[in-house]
Structure formats: structure tokens, C-alpha cells
Design an enzyme around this catalytic site. Structure first.
Site, PDB file in Angstrom:
ATOM      1  N   ILE A   1       2.345  -0.383   0.758  1.00  0.00           N
ATOM      2  CA  ILE A   1       3.607  -0.652   1.382  1.00  0.00           C
ATOM      3  C   ILE A   1       3.862  -0.634   2.738  1.00  0.00           C
ATOM      4  O   ILE A   1       3.494   0.567   3.530  1.00  0.00           O
ATOM      5  CB  ILE A   1       4.461   0.807   0.667  1.00  0.00           C
ATOM      6  CG1 ILE A   1       4.686   0.594  -0.836  1.00  0.00           C
ATOM      7  CG2 ILE A   1       6.030   0.697   1.482  1.00  0.00           C
ATOM      8  CD1 ILE A   1       5.702   1.812  -1.271  1.00  0.00           C
ATOM      9  N   ASP A   2       4.116  -1.656   3.191  1.00  0.00           N
ATOM     10  CA  ASP A   2       4.217  -2.101   4.584  1.00  0.00           C
ATOM     11  C   ASP A   2       5.779  -1.783   5.077  1.00  0.00           C
ATOM     12  O   ASP A   2       6.634  -2.624   4.378  1.00  0.00           O
ATOM     13  CB  ASP A   2       3.894  -3.407   5.064  1.00  0.00           C
ATOM     14  CG  ASP A   2       4.322  -3.824   6.589  1.00  0.00           C
ATOM     15  OD1 ASP A   2       4.033  -2.873   7.468  1.00  0.00           O
ATOM     16  OD2 ASP A   2       4.470  -4.855   6.891  1.00  0.00           O
TER      17      ASP A   2
ATOM     18  N   GLU B   1      -4.876   0.463   3.619  1.00  0.00           N
ATOM     19  CA  GLU B   1      -4.467   1.464   4.604  1.00  0.00           C
ATOM     20  C   GLU B   1      -4.645   3.018   4.150  1.00  0.00           C
ATOM     21  O   GLU B   1      -5.104   3.704   4.985  1.00  0.00           O
ATOM     22  CB  GLU B   1      -3.002   1.305   4.848  1.00  0.00           C
ATOM     23  CG  GLU B   1      -2.528   2.284   5.899  1.00  0.00           C
ATOM     24  CD  GLU B   1      -0.767   2.173   6.259  1.00  0.00           C
ATOM     25  OE1 GLU B   1      -0.308   2.727   7.061  1.00  0.00           O
ATOM     26  OE2 GLU B   1      -0.364   1.205   5.403  1.00  0.00           O
TER      27      GLU B   1
ATOM     28  N   THR C   1       6.973   1.912   5.137  1.00  0.00           N
ATOM     29  CA  THR C   1       7.264   3.049   4.453  1.00  0.00           C
ATOM     30  C   THR C   1       8.585   3.748   4.619  1.00  0.00           C
ATOM     31  O   THR C   1       9.295   4.207   3.836  1.00  0.00           O
ATOM     32  CB  THR C   1       6.120   4.061   4.549  1.00  0.00           C
ATOM     33  OG1 THR C   1       4.797   3.486   4.184  1.00  0.00           O
ATOM     34  CG2 THR C   1       6.364   5.285   3.675  1.00  0.00           C
TER      35      THR C   1
ATOM     36  N   ASP D   1      -1.185  -4.966   8.526  1.00  0.00           N
ATOM     37  CA  ASP D   1       0.297  -5.057   9.227  1.00  0.00           C
ATOM     38  C   ASP D   1       0.604  -6.678   9.315  1.00  0.00           C
ATOM     39  O   ASP D   1       1.728  -6.799   9.591  1.00  0.00           O
ATOM     40  CB  ASP D   1       0.753  -4.312  10.325  1.00  0.00           C
ATOM     41  CG  ASP D   1       0.786  -2.707   9.668  1.00  0.00           C
ATOM     42  OD1 ASP D   1       0.998  -2.546   8.571  1.00  0.00           O
ATOM     43  OD2 ASP D   1       0.562  -1.900  10.783  1.00  0.00           O
TER      44      ASP D   1
ATOM     45  N   ASP E   1      -1.886  -3.710   2.721  1.00  0.00           N
ATOM     46  CA  ASP E   1      -1.049  -2.537   3.014  1.00  0.00           C
ATOM     47  C   ASP E   1      -0.131  -2.369   1.858  1.00  0.00           C
ATOM     48  O   ASP E   1       0.770  -3.235   1.442  1.00  0.00           O
ATOM     49  CB  ASP E   1      -0.225  -3.055   4.008  1.00  0.00           C
ATOM     50  CG  ASP E   1       0.722  -1.943   4.497  1.00  0.00           C
ATOM     51  OD1 ASP E   1       0.709  -0.755   3.739  1.00  0.00           O
ATOM     52  OD2 ASP E   1       1.166  -1.811   6.019  1.00  0.00           O
TER      53      ASP E   1
END
Length: 278
Positions: free
Chosen positions: A107-108, A52, A110, A223, A105
Site C-alpha cells: 500500500i503506497d 516494504e 498508507t 515508491d 509497495d
């Protein structure tokens, strides 16, 4: 996961900035991506990674880059590396979708991370459009969802054998639940943690439909890829809202799919029928 947890404990306001699309990104997003991309690159030097984040924003923010570099070096068990090297690791994730690739990702969820709520580190390996490996790290997820005193921190790993309310259509979700006779209140949380609780039987289904204000919105591959295989290998089913398998070969977004439906498998066709009537 350790880097993300440490950033959450020590975070200062300048550790989060806003991207061009107005979504937040933090020191932890960049640091997580750097370490994971480095690990993949060291083990599989020719593998493509579609992630990402990009290091461009860091290169334009010296103080943020210094913070990211400090955290990466704290959790990288090698000689300290330069800021330039850390940016190179992050940008290993700038690959394009192809026959075989990783999608990440860092940090999915955030916004959940910033609230010190639920978030996930999500990594998947895709071969010819099929997710073959998925890893979900969920540092804040309790071992038992409804036990406030339970230990926190869960890791979901699946290998295939041969809450952001503005993201979805909450009204449609509610009408579908009514059609299925579901009376329990929905569990609202950020990130692919939702796939994790479906996989371990603490939720029967997860529905994500486009917000009516943005009917052409399509989901990003990072995601959903890791969550998909975690649910499927636990015996569940994941498709889009029309019952079509998720297509991870149309680019960074799943242009051929509308929404996402993940269930324990037994409910799946009933959910799709309710969607068709809604």
C-alpha cells in the site's frame, strides 16, 4: 485490491500500528504483501522480491496477526492457511536488490488509505536496473479525475517493449510552477496514483523534491518503480531533479538520485531548467 477495499470498509482502530520509523502500517499492508508475494512465489519460485513490509511486527502482535490471517484466507482461494504460513509469504519480500528482482509497495500512501482517500498497490519488475514491468492498482481513483460521479477503481499496467506535503519541498514546487507559467492549483494526493494521472494526461508533471529540513533524504525504490514505467510507456519522461535516470541498483533507496520529476515528456527539459535556477 479486493482485500484492501474490504479492510477499508471494516477497519477498526487496532488494525493500524506505528512502525519504528513512526510511519503507519495496517492489516491491509500485510495482507496485500502476503497475497502478492505468494502469487509471485508460486509462479516464479526463484525470483527475488524486495518489498516494504516485514512480518516481524505481526509475530509480536497476536491479535493483529489473527486479523491479517483472516483476511488473507478470505481472499486466498485455497484451503485456509496458518498464521505461520502467512508470515512466510510476507517475508518472501525480504530479498535484496540484484540483477533481476521485483519491488513491491503493498500500500503506497498508507496515510491516504487511512483517510479513505487515494492510495496504490505498486509492483514492478526490474532487470539490470531498468524497470521492465509495472502495475499500479488504484482502488479509489475515479475514471475521470474531476468527475465526482465517475466510477472508481483504476489499474495501470505497463510493459517495456524492446500527498504527503512533508515529503517534499512545497515552496520550491510552487516557484517552479510559476517559472513554467502554470497557473492551475496543484493536485495533492498520496501514493503513485500521481504517476497514473500523469500517464493518462490529467496532469502535465509531478515533482517531488526533498524537504529542506531533510536534504539528504533519498527515495525508496518501491515508491517509484511501477509509476516510472507507467509514465514512460505512455510517452512521458521520468528522471531525478538533476535530469539523471533513476537508479534502482543502489539498494532499497535511490542513493544516487535527488528527488523525482515525471512529466508528459514535452515539458521535461523546461522543468529541469527551472529546477536548475531555483
Amino acid at each position: 485490491m479486493q482485500l484492501c477495499e474490504q479492510v477499508q470498509v471494516e477497519m477498526v482502530p487496532t488494525d493500524a500500528i506505528q512502525k519504528a520509523d513512526r510511519s503507519p502500517v495496517t492489516v491491509a499492508d500485510f495482507g496485500s504483501q502476503a497475497l502478492i508475494c505468494k502469487a509471485i512465489g508460486d509462479a516464479f519460485s526463484d525470483d527475488v522480491i524486495v518489498a516494504e513490509e516485514s512480518a516481524q511486527a505481526l509475530k509480536e502482535n497476536a491479535s493483529l496477526l489473527e486479523r491479517v490471517t483472516g483476511y488473507v484466507n478470505r481472499f486466498c482461494k485455497e484451503t485456509p492457511h496458518s498464521a505461520e504460513t502467512v508470515c512466510e509469504w510476507i517475508d518472501r519480500g525480504s530479498g535484496e536488490v540484484g540483477p533481476n528482482f521485483w519491488t513491491l509497495d503493498p500500500i503506497d500512501g498508507t496515510k491516504g488509505f487511512l483517510r479513505r482517500d487515494q492510495y496504490a498497490i505498486a509492483l514492478a519488475y526490474i532487470v539490470d536496473g531498468t524497470v521492465q514491468l509495472g502495475v499500479l492498482g488504484c482502488p479509489n481513483l475515479p475514471y475521470q479525475l474531476n468527475d465526482e460521479d465517475a466510477e472508481r477503481g483504476c489499474l495501470f499496467v505497463a510493459i517495456r517493449e524492446s500527498f504527503e506535503s512533508t515529503h517534499g519541498d512545497s515552496e520550491a514546487h510552487g516557484s517552479i510552477a510559476n517559472a513554467l507559467g502554470i497557473t492551475e492549483s496543484p493536485v495533492r494526493m498520496d501514493s503513485q496514483v500521481k504517476y497514473g494521472i500523469v500517464s493518462r494526461g490529467e496532469a502535465s508533471l509531478y515533482i517531488r523534491l526533498p524537504n529542506p529540513a531533510y536534504p539528504d533524504y533519498r527515495e525508496c525504490i518501491w515508491d517509484h518503480a511501477a509509476g516510472l514505467i507507467v509514465v514512460e510507456e505512455a510517452g512521458g519522461t521520468v528522471t531525478d531533479a538533476n535530469g539523471i535516470p533513476l537508479n534502482f541498483l543502489t539498494g532499497k533507496r535511490m542513493h544516487e538520485n535527488r528527488g523525482v520529476v515525471a512529466t508528459n515528456g514535452k515539458l521535461h527539459q523546461h522543468v529541469l531548467k527551472a529546477l536548475a535556477k531555483s
